[in-house]
Design an enzyme around this catalytic site. Sequence first.
Site, PDB file in Angstrom:
ATOM      1  N   PHE A 717       0.654  -1.350   0.172  1.00  0.00           N
ATOM      2  CA  PHE A 717       0.025  -0.027  -0.172  1.00  0.00           C
ATOM      3  C   PHE A 717       1.279   1.160  -0.478  1.00  0.00           C
ATOM      4  CE2 PHE A 717       1.263  -0.725   4.333  1.00  0.00           C
ATOM      5  CZ  PHE A 717       1.164   0.082   4.813  1.00  0.00           C
ATOM      6  N   LEU A 718       0.118   2.364  -0.461  1.00  0.00           N
ATOM      7  CA  LEU A 718       0.923   3.923   0.102  1.00  0.00           C
ATOM      8  C   LEU A 718      -0.215   4.545   0.998  1.00  0.00           C
ATOM      9  CD1 LEU A 718       2.111   6.103  -2.526  1.00  0.00           C
ATOM     10  CD2 LEU A 718       0.883   6.544  -0.489  1.00  0.00           C
ATOM     11  N   GLU A 719       0.722   5.320   2.171  1.00  0.00           N
ATOM     12  CA  GLU A 719      -0.634   6.203   2.752  1.00  0.00           C
ATOM     13  C   GLU A 719      -0.468   6.447   3.707  1.00  0.00           C
ATOM     14  OE1 GLU A 719      -2.310   2.802   5.960  1.00  0.00           O
ATOM     15  OE2 GLU A 719      -1.395   3.855   7.208  1.00  0.00           O
ATOM     16  N   ASN A 842      11.636  -9.141   4.590  1.00  0.00           N
ATOM     17  CA  ASN A 842      11.614 -10.254   3.959  1.00  0.00           C
ATOM     18  C   ASN A 842      13.461  -9.920   3.748  1.00  0.00           C
ATOM     19  OD1 ASN A 842       9.629 -11.379   4.735  1.00  0.00           O
ATOM     20  ND2 ASN A 842       8.675 -10.146   2.238  1.00  0.00           N
ATOM     21  N   PRO A 890       4.012  -0.904  10.137  1.00  0.00           N
ATOM     22  CA  PRO A 890       2.946  -0.658   9.473  1.00  0.00           C
ATOM     23  C   PRO A 890       1.424  -1.685   9.824  1.00  0.00           C
ATOM     24  CG  PRO A 890       3.416  -2.288   7.663  1.00  0.00           C
ATOM     25  CD  PRO A 890       4.475  -2.287   9.155  1.00  0.00           C
ATOM     26  N   GLY A 891       0.020  -0.791  10.486  1.00  0.00           N
ATOM     27  CA  GLY A 891      -0.484  -2.345  10.839  1.00  0.00           C
ATOM     28  C   GLY A 891      -1.737  -1.746  10.029  1.00  0.00           C
ATOM     29  N   HIS A 916       7.214  -7.150  11.997  1.00  0.00           N
ATOM     30  CA  HIS A 916       7.267  -5.700  10.669  1.00  0.00           C
ATOM     31  C   HIS A 916       5.612  -5.424  10.520  1.00  0.00           C
ATOM     32  CE1 HIS A 916       4.884  -9.177   8.621  1.00  0.00           C
ATOM     33  NE2 HIS A 916       4.906  -8.806   7.226  1.00  0.00           N
ATOM     34  N   LYS A 992      -4.695   1.176  -2.441  1.00  0.00           N
ATOM     35  CA  LYS A 992      -4.140   0.093  -2.562  1.00  0.00           C
ATOM     36  C   LYS A 992      -4.591  -0.959  -4.232  1.00  0.00           C
ATOM     37  CE  LYS A 992      -4.870  -2.931   1.283  1.00  0.00           C
ATOM     38  NZ  LYS A 992      -3.398  -2.983   1.829  1.00  0.00           N
TER      39      LYS A 992
END
Length: 993
Positions: A717-719, A842, A890-891, A916, A992
């Site tokens: 995502f970009l948030e 990762n 991130p959540g 993470h 997303k």
Amino acid sequence: MPEEINIKKIDNYRWEIPKSEGMRVPGLLYADEKMLKTVQKDRTPLQVKNVAYLPGIIKYSLAMPDMHWGYGFCIGGVAATDPDEGGVISPGGIGYDINCLSGKSLILHPLGYTLRIEEFEKLWFEERIDCFNFKSENLTSTAIINFLKRTPQNRVYKVTTKTGQNIIATEDHPFYTRDGMIPLKKLRTGNEVAIYPFEGVPYKKPGYEVIVSEKQIKELLLKTGKDSRGQGLEQIISHLKKRKLLPLRYDSPQLPYLLKIMGYVFGDGNIHFVKKRGKGVTSFYGKPEDLEEIKKDVSSIGYNCSRVYFRKRDHKINTSYAKYEFTNEETHCKVVSSSFAILLISLGVPLGRKTTQDYSLPNWLFKAPLWQKRLFLAGFFGAELSTPKTMLNHDYNFYCPIISMNKKEGFVESGKIFLEQASSLLAEFGVKTQKISQRTEYVNKEGKISYRLRSTLSGQAESMINLYSKVGFEYNKKRRFLANVAVQFLKLKQLIVKNRKEVAIEALELKKEMGIGAKAIHKQINSPYVNLRFIERSIYEGRKTEPRVSFDCLSFEEFLKKHTEGLGYSGMLWDEIISKRLVNFNDYVYDFTVEHPHHNFITNNFVVSNCGVRLMRTNLTLPDVKDKLRHLLAALFNNIPCGVGSTSSLKLSFHELRRVLKEGAKWAIKQGYGSKDDLERTEDYGRMEGADPEKVSQQALKRGNNQLGTLGSGNHFLEIDLVEEIYLPEVAEVFGIARNQIVVTIHCGSRGLGYQVCDDYLARMRHAVDKYHISLPDRQLSCAPLTSPEGKDYFAGMAAAANYAWTNRQIIMHWTREVFQRVLNLSPRDLGMDLIYDVCHNIGKFEDHLIDGKKRRIFVHRKGATRAFPAHHPLLPSVYQSVGQPVLVPGDMGTNSYVMVGTPQAMEESWGSTCHGAGRVMSRSKAKKAARGRALEKELEDKGILVMAKGRGTIAEEMPESYKDVDHVVEIVEKANLSRKVAKLRPLGVIKG
């Protein structure tokens, strides 16, 4: 029953899996009692225990509180191995995604039978399956590297094609299309996919009964006089026993290959003994490419077949019709071995000229399971069944298939018996025989007559479909190809006939109900398979017989060109998707990783085949963006490609892409995507040493050359976030974070290139496990010693993929800056959009750590885990030396995210690692089911969060309830002192895939 895992409490936030037999170290879970109950439900502790078996693993097999089931390693897993102690590198410990099929999916085996994919669970490591070599356009066999079983994490669909093929698969499973492998999620009705019409027959385990015994071989040798002096008998017996061919049983592994060869020798082969030496010779005649297949199978039995010989032969034949003279080039190969010849004879293959002796099918063959009977028939048909062919003046009708054999006078009756026996076997496959006939073929000089016997099979569509799709041809590539085309053609023909019948009935009903004429009816029905004359005959003349197909509707020649275009003579054909529907699926799904570099296999007739996060600060506060938030999101959504298979405006040559893999984010800076300051605040400065583009396959390069600068799908995502709370003001100040500030989070990875690198090396790792005698409880943990060629090559390829991921995020960040500047009409200085940090999720790395008071260089696997180095660590940039490394957690799109900082205890206990993210608790398919009837976008907007995604399905599968409570996860790592909270972020807007 699931294995019970012994778990002991250390303290409120640490739980140990004690070391037991096979484990080299204990396991350590970071969780409280509530979290422990959650992770035990999906058996994550079992994977933590399995990782403890890895050679060279040090101290603990670790799992962070966001742990959940993964491939081999759990997501959230951390493990360090020591190169000096035989330590290994494992692709499963760095990151790997799975796309899967229903357990009932039928997998085609090279021996022409099918097994449900779920049945491979206990035997996959010793089996081979069919695979297509797209380069040579051949069907080949491949070993299975890994067998995958899991609960579905994505939506599950059922796909149906025009000719009735069906399959159930997760949305991310790739299918072969005219544009290459495409995930099911992107396929629509009307799209074409490759199918392989041959379906074979179900597998049935053979019995243990003996077919050929040592006693039978001895009796045969005495009977044929091949052992008149008592010499050679023991040698022949010895040869057969050495190859484990005595006793020969129904379940002997060589029998399937013998069955095919037997069938072929009954047709285009013969057995004879050389008079002078008494040596047995078995000869095969056919086309060179077909003889090569025979040679491989002879080798599988344990014998050597000669090279293919070529010779020209002149022929003179007097038939009852005329005299013929012609020259042809004959190709043949042979097995010079008495024991091989004797074995075939003992199985029932005739010795010498077949035209001048009586023989029939052996009785033992009728007791074999259906798939073994198929092998014999298919071998025989490769030599003796006519080639599928349509009539000269009716290109939509096939000639009836014919089996032919020659018999000299006095032996005709046994020939008829043989053909009747073959017909009896065919009936078991649903294939009908019309008649057996004979005619005089020619008369030789002595006046003896040679007869041609013909067994004519039924020309009914259903019978022919069964013949070509269930029995087919072995050792005849041309006939096998045409048989596959014929199956699809006949199925389409059946659909056309069905449509014409329905149109005829509908036309009559319209005539009666509406009283309209033929032209009006023809226009209203609008079927591509009927013309005006058909409508007229249906309503005015009536139909006494079933409608037939005409050349106007269907031409075999045109069908062949259209449906095999781009597929050559592989036997694959294009079929059209007519239905794709979501299914409620509550079972395991399965998949394979195969050894063949083209990474495909055949199931239900279908041909089917790393991440990190960065955070940016700004000079903005909520009032600066509140009124323009929707506009900002829309501009970001339009400028940054996202979703499955998304492609970039950047089109790189393979040469330039290799530079990306070598240089990492530094390449992006050189191209103008950001500044050198960005590299300072990127883990490893955006470039991992040891990357070698030459260790990345062409397929991986192909997948990566048009995805640079794309977000992808799933949890990427970009948030746009608001800093809602500060916990450590001094640290936050160094990070450049303040309360009520606007920040931007980017979460994505190495896209298809990284996936392919992992997939490619799993093939080598499976062999490495055997080569280096590594014992593992789970083949998904396939690995290789770090010092081995396989281990070094994988590290070089993985490092290249990491460099790609850093470059990808760097480009996305640059485009994000441009969007903010344009939409808000601010200069870069006023915007102040600087990188706080970029950290991997990762990855595997060589790092220096203190072990027993001494610094040692070890290899740390972090899969869904984040590096969390403390203050004064030498690998940190100077700006963060005084406080420690920023940790980005991130959540989900509806909950908080956190900025944390590394601690000294993490270095001592978890190799400088922490969580993470939140970690899934609900599969994607279950999330979508739970989201039915809910307006998730509206629910999120009511909470002050705008979301833009490629589809509603993405929002459903990523809904907040599908993840653990990130507040709970962060609380555990803080209480365990692996990292400390610096700031809490609240999402305002999310894009997303």
